[in-house]
Design a protein around this motif. Structure first.
Motif, PDB file in Angstrom:
ATOM      1  N   UNK A 159      53.655 -32.304   1.529  1.00 30.90           N
ATOM      2  CA  UNK A 159      54.963 -32.171   0.689  1.00 30.90           C
ATOM      3  C   UNK A 159      56.051 -31.996   1.402  1.00 30.90           C
ATOM      4  N   UNK A 160      56.175 -31.165   2.359  1.00 27.02           N
ATOM      5  CA  UNK A 160      57.434 -31.169   3.325  1.00 27.02           C
ATOM      6  C   UNK A 160      57.767 -32.438   4.022  1.00 27.02           C
ATOM      7  N   UNK A 161      56.624 -33.115   4.666  1.00 24.84           N
ATOM      8  CA  UNK A 161      56.924 -34.319   5.222  1.00 24.84           C
ATOM      9  C   UNK A 161      57.608 -35.346   4.480  1.00 24.84           C
ATOM     10  N   UNK A 162      56.858 -35.429   3.099  1.00 19.57           N
ATOM     11  CA  UNK A 162      57.646 -36.323   2.216  1.00 19.57           C
ATOM     12  C   UNK A 162      58.971 -36.072   1.842  1.00 19.57           C
ATOM     13  N   UNK A 198      51.866 -39.929  -2.489  1.00 14.90           N
ATOM     14  CA  UNK A 198      51.894 -39.379  -3.964  1.00 14.90           C
ATOM     15  C   UNK A 198      53.394 -38.622  -4.307  1.00 14.90           C
ATOM     16  N   UNK A 199      53.570 -37.886  -3.124  1.00 16.37           N
ATOM     17  CA  UNK A 199      54.817 -36.961  -3.346  1.00 16.37           C
ATOM     18  C   UNK A 199      56.171 -37.802  -3.281  1.00 16.37           C
ATOM     19  N   UNK A 200      56.013 -39.046  -2.692  1.00 11.60           N
ATOM     20  CA  UNK A 200      57.237 -39.906  -2.375  1.00 11.60           C
ATOM     21  C   UNK A 200      57.539 -40.533  -3.846  1.00 11.60           C
ATOM     22  N   UNK A 211      46.134 -37.162   4.138  1.00 11.36           N
ATOM     23  CA  UNK A 211      47.278 -37.164   4.353  1.00 11.36           C
ATOM     24  C   UNK A 211      47.988 -38.149   3.717  1.00 11.36           C
ATOM     25  N   UNK A 212      47.334 -39.689   3.915  1.00  8.94           N
ATOM     26  CA  UNK A 212      47.955 -40.740   3.469  1.00  8.94           C
ATOM     27  C   UNK A 212      48.336 -40.661   2.042  1.00  8.94           C
ATOM     28  N   UNK A 213      47.181 -40.049   1.254  1.00 10.54           N
ATOM     29  CA  UNK A 213      47.514 -40.116  -0.211  1.00 10.54           C
ATOM     30  C   UNK A 213      48.465 -39.067  -0.710  1.00 10.54           C
ATOM     31  N   UNK A 226      52.034 -40.741   6.260  1.00  5.84           N
ATOM     32  CA  UNK A 226      50.831 -39.647   5.570  1.00  5.84           C
ATOM     33  C   UNK A 226      49.743 -39.593   6.335  1.00  5.84           C
ATOM     34  N   UNK A 227      49.159 -40.875   6.794  1.00  7.32           N
ATOM     35  CA  UNK A 227      47.984 -40.834   7.708  1.00  7.32           C
ATOM     36  C   UNK A 227      48.293 -40.309   8.943  1.00  7.32           C
ATOM     37  N   UNK A 228      49.401 -40.586   9.724  1.00  6.24           N
ATOM     38  CA  UNK A 228      49.733 -39.943  10.876  1.00  6.24           C
ATOM     39  C   UNK A 228      49.814 -38.425  10.770  1.00  6.24           C
ATOM     40  N   UNK A 229      50.479 -37.902   9.810  1.00  5.24           N
ATOM     41  CA  UNK A 229      50.821 -36.564   9.473  1.00  5.24           C
ATOM     42  C   UNK A 229      49.235 -36.128   9.323  1.00  5.24           C
ATOM     43  N   UNK A 230      48.327 -36.543   8.481  1.00  2.00           N
ATOM     44  CA  UNK A 230      46.929 -36.008   8.241  1.00  2.00           C
ATOM     45  C   UNK A 230      46.207 -36.047   9.315  1.00  2.00           C
TER      46      UNK A 230
END
Length: 556
Positions: A266-269, A402-404, A396-398, A367-371
């Motif tokens: 959520x913070x990354x988004x 989703x947040x964006x 993380x990808x989802x 998201x995939x990289x963050x996850x």
């Protein structure tokens, strides 16, 4: 005998032709029936799906010409082998072409995307700008083919909306029909673009129409299935991302970790969204300061992207190759972290530089990289109770996407459909729910609604906030009473003829009067000409009627 049969057939054909013409005229005058609308939904689904597929093929053709590969899964590998000046020049040329297109065919040099489709559904009876929309699609096609770091879902959604707008104008569709057709077109475009029929239908309902009315569900599903069939006819029934093994949660002990991952995502988004807005504001400031022609702004952004891609070709294009590497656990921890930062920067440059494209595909990659980075840390700290790092990449990808998008339901499903992995639903759902809940409180619900809020279009708060802007005061004009108007005008309590109830209602509260003068500027701009008055009771009735109609549509 043959002559009689031929005559009978000719009369029958003529009768059917006249009946068809009469049916079209009735539909254009009174709107389509439910059965007719389902056939129209099928037609718009085929058209929008075909447009999305052609857009995707167009990217491949141009990309193959400028980079030497039509395969998006091999783009950054090939770019790494090209000469540095090749990698630098291609985005600059692409940006220059984009700038010329937008300068010639739009009045503000801005690419139209999903936010404009949402605005059209809410405020314009399901219509969007056709000429500017076609120009935006062309600009985004060039951007995504020449190194722009954005996604293709935004352009295809708006392109589909343009097709539905043309149809709405032809059949003179009312607001409900127009919005439903818009939803059908969007669903088909998303389905055809990503081979995701379930998510395509829910995306149209959740993000664009922003309701789940039963009357809209059947035609939208029909259109979504039509778009999917178009995709599978051309590309086959294959998932966008192929995972090496089926993942499984280790005794469900990891679920708390996915809760934490959701908060991180959520913070990354939010960082991604804020970075785009900061880049846009900074670019506006620099453009105004230097008086840079607006057609050169995308070229400058292209130069920045090209310079970055010389050392980090992973930022080029949609990013499917890097996303696949993250989902398969093929990257190291420091690579995942660095690529997140670089992709956020590249997306901000691309969209802030008005090159075009969407944010969904970049958010999948980020998201995939963050996850993956989170998973590599988690599995190293708790190796005995943790599963694979690639499972965290999938969640993380989802979560970031989703947040964006502000669309937890459709994003969860689209992740499943993109990967074909339905066994890790708990992990994805947990991460998505937390990321969306956190991000929606730090922005105006989603990237698209925040974009609109920055333009002064208030859709995030719901119909009670934006419906007032759709009701012109001139539609409720009454004759002005003999006394009172002059005094109210002198105190500043009056409305322009182009005003809406959005401006009128606060003015009623401040003035405490039963009516407000509606004026038109005379030859002398200091002397307003009173056209009539708006009574507060009429304004309240109009507002109540609009809210009732909206509630009826959303619950029908």
């Amino acid at each position: 005998m043959r002559a009689a049969v031929r005559s009978t057939l000719q009369k029958g054909a003529a009768h059917l032709l006249r009946a068809g013409i009469d049916a079209v005229q009735v539909m254009k005058t009174h709107g389509p029936t439910q059965i007719q609308f389902w056939f129209i939904a099928l037609a718009i689904g085929i058209a929008a799906g075909g447009a999305a597929v052609l857009f995707r093929l167009g990217i491949s053709v141009i990309q193959s010409a400028v980079y030497g590969t039509h395969d998006g899964l091999m783009l950054h590998t090939l770019a790494a082998s090209l000469a540095w000046y090749h990698v630098l020049v291609v985005p600059i040329c692409g940006g220059l072409i984009v700038g010329v297109i937008l300068h010639r065919f739009t009045d503000d040099g801005r690419v139209r995307s999903v936010a404009d489709v949402i605005e059209g559904a809410a405020l314009s009876r399901g219509r969007v700008e056709v000429r500017r929309g076609l120009a935006s699609a062309a600009a985004s096609l060039v951007t995504l083919s020449t190194g722009g770091s954005s996604g293709r879902e935004g352009p295809v959604v708006h392109l589909a909306a343009v097709l539905s707008t043309i149809l709405c104008r032809w059949i003179k569709a009312n607001g409900i029909t127009g919005r439903d057709l818009l939803g059908c077109a969007v669903a088909a475009a998303v389905s055809a673009s990503f081979n995701a029929p379930i998510a395509g239908a829910l995306f149209a309902l959740e993000v664009v129409l922003r309701h789940f009315a039963v009357h809209a569900f059947a035609p939208i599903v029909i259109a979504s299935v039509a778009g999917t069939i178009i995709n599978r006819t051309v590309f086959g029934d294959v998932a966008e991302f192929v995972l090496p093994v089926q993942n499984a949660l280790a005794f469900y002990v990891e679920l708390p970790a996915f809760l934490l991952l959701g908060l991180v995502c959520g913070l990354v988004a939010v960082l991604l969204m804020k970075s785009i807005f900061w880049a846009e504001d900074f670019a506006n400031f620099v453009q105004n300061l230097t008086r840079l022609p607006r057609y050169l702004r995308p070229a400058v952004a292209g130069a920045m992207l090209g310079g970055l891609a010389i050392w980090f070709p992973h930022i080029i294009g949609v990013g499917y190759e890097t996303t696949t590497a993250a989902l398969t656990g093929s990257l190291l921890l420091h690579e995942a972290i660095v690529f997140v930062a670089l992709k956020v920067l590249a997306v901000a440059i691309t969209i802030g530089g008005r090159m075009g494209g969407g944010v969904f595909s970049p958010s999948l990659m980020i998201g995939a990289l963050t996850g993956l980075a989170f998973g590599l840390i988690a599995t190293s700290v708790f190796p005995n109770v943790s599963g694979e790092g690639s499972l965290y990449a999938l969640a993380g990808m989802g979560a970031v996407a989703a947040a964006v998008l502000g669309a937890p339901i459709s994003t969860t499903l689209i992740v499943f459909e993109l990967t074909g992995d339905w066994q890790t639903g708990l992990a994805v759902m947990v991460a998505v729910s937390l990321s969306t809940a956190l991000a929606s409180r730090l922005v105006d619900r989603s990237f698209f609604l925040t974009q609109l809020e920055r333009r002064g279009v208030h859709l995030a708060a719901g119909p009670q906030a934006y419906l007032l802007a759709t009701i012109p005061v001139i539609a409720h004009l009454r004759d002005a009473p003999e006394d009172g108007c002059k005094s109210l005008i002198q105190q500043g309590f009056f409305l322009d003829r182009k005003a809406t109830l959005e401006q009128a209602m606060p003015l009623f509260d401040r003035s405490g009067t039963a009516f407000l003068p509606i004026v038109s500027e005379g030859k002398d701009s200091d002397t307003p000409v009173v056209l009539g008055v708006l009574y507060q009771l009429d304004a309240l009735r109009a507002m109540n009627s609009a809210l009732s109609d909206t509630a009826a549509e959303e619950h029908s």
